[in-house]
Enzyme design. Structure first.
Site, PDB file in Angstrom:
ATOM      1  N   GLU A 168      -4.089  51.600 -38.798  1.00 53.56           N
ATOM      2  CA  GLU A 168      -4.021  52.213 -40.135  1.00 53.56           C
ATOM      3  C   GLU A 168      -3.259  53.538 -40.124  1.00 53.56           C
ATOM      4  OE1 GLU A 168      -7.941  52.461 -41.863  1.00 53.56           O
ATOM      5  OE2 GLU A 168      -8.170  50.294 -41.941  1.00 53.56           O
ATOM      6  N   GLU A 367      -9.742  43.788 -39.172  1.00 53.32           N
ATOM      7  CA  GLU A 367     -10.962  44.432 -39.684  1.00 53.32           C
ATOM      8  C   GLU A 367     -11.274  43.849 -41.043  1.00 53.32           C
ATOM      9  OE1 GLU A 367     -11.136  48.743 -39.988  1.00 53.32           O
ATOM     10  OE2 GLU A 367     -10.109  48.955 -38.058  1.00 53.32           O
TER      11      GLU A 367
END
Length: 462
Positions: A168, A367
């Site tokens: 991220e 995720e």
């Protein structure tokens, strides 16, 4: 038993986590200080219940037992990150042998239990000394990141085949340089875009180093939180708002990672507002020649947007939000504990987009998860009855299965997370794990979802 949803052979069942969020031992084993250790020491009040990163879930001491638990619930893969400040305190110079021993032992333990290690190099935890010289604003830090990556390939590449540069990478940009929820708490779009740009240069440098190292059977990728942007309506103004949100928050990292170039539209917008980052002439070729082999997708919730209701404040700092407002769709399905929308089809929309516009790159769900506060409310017969988490995972897996049926190259599903872990400013407020963690004793207890995923993994479907 006949399975309605059967997944491809060798599907990756597992979970994901990061060093700062589970290791603990923040001041042990020769580890250097990272920005989280530092910020917590200065402003503990900004962290939920003033719980900091010093002990977290104590994986540093309990990894052997935890890996046996992973095996027991059917994990065949596990993604973790290396702490740069543990491996190379200060971010440059000598390697810390205590850290090498810890990560070697952990990798060997995973392999011994037939769990493939997925190793991520950077998950928000910049060494403090490197942040002091500007972090990823500073080109010197990009070279140091490349050196750190090379050192990791040399130390662990004989056993680790799946590598990731960043998790991220947009989050430190948003949190640290736009919206004030990560250190260094700067609100300055130009510097934000410089950090974002430089991160993708660091990504390309680490990939080039990986290819030079030639790890047999190895793949290198990046993990992006891709959040589909849905317009309120088909009105052209709403459609444009959703395209701009997608440009800023998805394509800004997805395009350079997979296609090897930044979107022209993004360059135009930044130029218009005087926010373009500085670059070097060699960068363009570097990006083009060093794209990822594999894409990790983190997906939690959709982004719904509409056209601006009001003109932006011309005296305020430039923000991506000058182009859209967030929209709360009436009747949306909610995780009422976390305040996030649950929209399972988002996972399918992301994968179809990758198939149609990004060469159907190999990917996996790296995720996905559901954070819930005060899970002790749901204890019956000694275990947390987290049926809400089971139904959350099931709903997303159905859409993932649909995407695979339609030809998307998705290789696996990792829950965030194996056990409850420390979540940055939220600390332990929202719990995500298959296992609960008692903060006082660090005792792990399997939740109902752990028994459920064990069956799913064993049957490769449900």
């Amino acid at each position: 038993m006949s399975l309605q949803y059967k997944f491809p052979e060798d599907f990756w069942w597992g979970s994901a986590t990061s060093a700062t969020q589970i290791e603990g031992a923040a001041c042990e084993g020769g580890k250097g200080e990272n920005i989280w250790d530092y910020w917590y020491s200065k402003e503990p009040n900004r962290f939920f219940d003033e719980v900091g990163p010093e002990t977290t879930s104590d994986f540093y001491h309990q990894y052997k037992e935890d890996i046996i638990r992973m095996k027991d619930i059917g994990h065949n893969t596990f993604r973790f990150s290396i702490s740069w400040s543990r491996l190379i305190p200060g971010g440059e110079g000598q390697v810390n042998q205590h850290a090498v021993n810890f990560y070697n032992d952990m990798i060997n333990e995973l392999l011994k239990n037939n769990i493939e290690p997925f190793l991520n190099l950077f998950h928000f935890d910049m060494p403090k000394e490197l942040q002091d010289i500007g972090g990823f604003e500073n080109r010197k830090v990009l070279e140091l990141f490349k050196d750190y990556a090379k050192k990791c390939y040399e130390l662990f590449g004989d056993r680790v085949k799946k590598w990731f540069t960043f998790n991220e990478p947009i989050v430190p940009v948003e949190g640290g340089y736009l919206y004030d929820f990560h250190y260094p708490n700067i609100v300055d779009a130009r510097r934000a875009f410089q950090v974002g740009y430089n991160t993708m240069i660091a990504n390309a440098l680490a990939i080039r180093e990986f290819r030079n190292h030639s790890i047999e059977g190895g793949q290198i990728g990046i993990i992006l939180n891709l959040t589909p942007s849905y317009p309120r309506s088909q009105n052209p103004a709403d459609l444009e708002a959703s395209q701009m949100a997608d440009l800023f928050f998805n394509r800004s990292f997805l395009d350079p990672a997979v296609l090897g170039e930044f979107p022209e539209d993004l360059i135009e917008v930044l130029k218009k507002h005087g926010q373009l980052p500085t670059f070097e002439l060699a960068d363009k070729a570097l990006l083009k020649e060093n794209t990822v082999d594999l894409l990790g997708i983190n997906y939690y919730q959709p982004r719904r947007v509409k056209a601006k209701e009001h003109l932006p404040n011309p005296y305020g700092p430039f923000m991506p939000d000058w182009y859209f407002d967030n929209y709360e769709m009436p009747g949306r399905k909610m995780n009422k504990y976390r305040g996030w929308e649950i929209y399972e089809k988002g996972i399918y929309d992301i994968l179809i987009n990758l198939k149609d516009n990004y060469g159907n790159i190999d990917s996996f769900i790296s995720e996905n998860g559901m954070g819930v506060q005060d899970e002790g409310r749901f204890i019956e017969n000694g275990k947390i009855q987290d049926d809400y988490r089971i139904s959350f995972i099931e709903g997303h897996l159905k859409w993932l299965h649909q995407a695979i049926e339609e030809g998307c190259n998705s290789k696996g599903y990792h829950l965030w997370s194996f056990m409850d872990n420390w979540s940055w400013l939220n600390a332990y407020k929202n719990r995500y794990g298959f296992f609960s963690v008692d903060l006082k004793t660090k005792k792990r207890t399997a939740k109902k979802s752990a028994y459920w995923i064990k069956e799913v993994s064993k049957n490769n479907g449900f």
